[in-house]
Design a protein around this motif. Structure first.
Motif, PDB file in Angstrom:
ATOM      1  N   ALA A   1       0.842  -1.249   0.069  1.00  0.00           N
ATOM      2  CA  ALA A   1      -0.027   0.014  -0.068  1.00  0.00           C
ATOM      3  C   ALA A   1       0.773   1.344   0.044  1.00  0.00           C
ATOM      4  CB  ALA A   1      -0.759  -0.033   1.323  1.00  0.00           C
TER       5      ALA A   1
ATOM      6  N   LEU B   1      -3.153   3.998   1.820  1.00  0.00           N
ATOM      7  CA  LEU B   1      -4.130   3.588   0.902  1.00  0.00           C
ATOM      8  C   LEU B   1      -4.078   2.089   0.456  1.00  0.00           C
ATOM      9  CD1 LEU B   1      -3.317   6.226  -2.355  1.00  0.00           C
ATOM     10  CD2 LEU B   1      -4.769   6.181  -0.395  1.00  0.00           C
TER      11      LEU B   1
ATOM     12  N   ARG C   1      -8.449  -0.919  -3.854  1.00  0.00           N
ATOM     13  CA  ARG C   1      -9.086   0.142  -5.032  1.00  0.00           C
ATOM     14  C   ARG C   1     -10.583  -0.623  -4.599  1.00  0.00           C
ATOM     15  NH1 ARG C   1      -7.921   0.278 -11.333  1.00  0.00           N
ATOM     16  NH2 ARG C   1     -10.123   0.427 -11.784  1.00  0.00           N
TER      17      ARG C   1
ATOM     18  N   SER D   1     -13.702   3.261  -9.580  1.00  0.00           N
ATOM     19  CA  SER D   1     -12.733   4.257 -10.435  1.00  0.00           C
ATOM     20  C   SER D   1     -13.701   4.908 -11.545  1.00  0.00           C
ATOM     21  CB  SER D   1     -11.858   3.416 -11.431  1.00  0.00           C
ATOM     22  OG  SER D   1     -12.413   2.439 -11.879  1.00  0.00           O
TER      23      SER D   1
ATOM     24  N   TRP E   1      -9.634   4.764  -3.384  1.00  0.00           N
ATOM     25  CA  TRP E   1      -9.263   3.530  -2.428  1.00  0.00           C
ATOM     26  C   TRP E   1      -9.530   3.638  -0.953  1.00  0.00           C
ATOM     27  CZ3 TRP E   1      -5.558   1.166  -5.467  1.00  0.00           C
ATOM     28  CH2 TRP E   1      -4.915   1.722  -6.419  1.00  0.00           C
TER      29      TRP E   1
ATOM     30  N   SER F   1      -9.140   3.291   2.513  1.00  0.00           N
ATOM     31  CA  SER F   1      -7.779   3.678   3.112  1.00  0.00           C
ATOM     32  C   SER F   1      -8.112   4.010   4.672  1.00  0.00           C
ATOM     33  CB  SER F   1      -7.360   5.135   2.722  1.00  0.00           C
ATOM     34  OG  SER F   1      -7.229   5.061   1.087  1.00  0.00           O
TER      35      SER F   1
END
Length: 172
Positions: free
Chosen positions: A15, A23, A26, A29, A36, A38
């Motif tokens: 990461a 992060l 995923r 997108s 991400w 996180s």
């Protein structure tokens, strides 16, 4: 910086560290961004970090991103996604946003196939409350759709939050 981190998935993975955030996997997108899941490296707060590659941005999209940051910076409401901070590097912009563990409304509808009137009413109340705040602050979202309505769990209750303000504008 790269480090090993475990987000409770099949195993630890490599990461990146952005500011105070690690992060993780995923989770989404779009045309200009990757999102991400996180964590804050000290407090452990789970967040969503939206990573935008500046090289992919036209001047218009860049202007929209600045408007999104400006709008989200002025709003603090339980039915609107919260922006914690933005971090800019030479080639990237990272938006640190509230993580919504329930996914989006489109996925929820697909999973459940049928939504009861009671749950639909619950979601519509949350949507109306969020839209009322936007109206009071003279903002127009311009991209409301089930994919941009995020769900967060508060105990056993799902809370709907309006997200993705990339097309939002100040109403004039």
């Amino acid at each position: 910086m790269t480090m090993r981190v475990d987000f409770g998935g099949p195993g630890p993975s490599q990461a990146r560290l952005v500011g105070d955030y690690i992060l993780g996997p995923r989770i989404g997108s779009g045309s200009f961004a990757v999102v991400w899941r996180s964590r804050h490296r000290q407090h452990g707060l789970e967040v969503a970090v939206k990573e935008i590659d500046k090289k992919l941005l036209s001047s218009k999209v860049s202007e929209n991103l600045l408007k999104e940051i400006s709008i989200l910076s002025t709003i603090n409401h339980p039915n609107i996604i919260q922006l914690f901070e933005s971090i800019e590097t030479e080639d990237r912009i990272f938006l640190v946003l509230e993580y919504c563990d329930g996914g989006n409304l489109a996925a929820y509808i697909n999973r459940h196939a049928k939504v009861s009137e009671e749950i639909a009413r619950h979601f519509m109340r949350h949507l109306a409350a969020g839209l009322q705040v936007l109206q009071e602050k003279h903002f127009i979202h311009r991209d409301l759709k089930p994919q941009n309505l995020l769900l967060s769990t508060k105990g056993a209750t799902l809370q709907l939050k309006i997200g993705d303000f990339g097309f939002a504008r100040l109403a004039v």
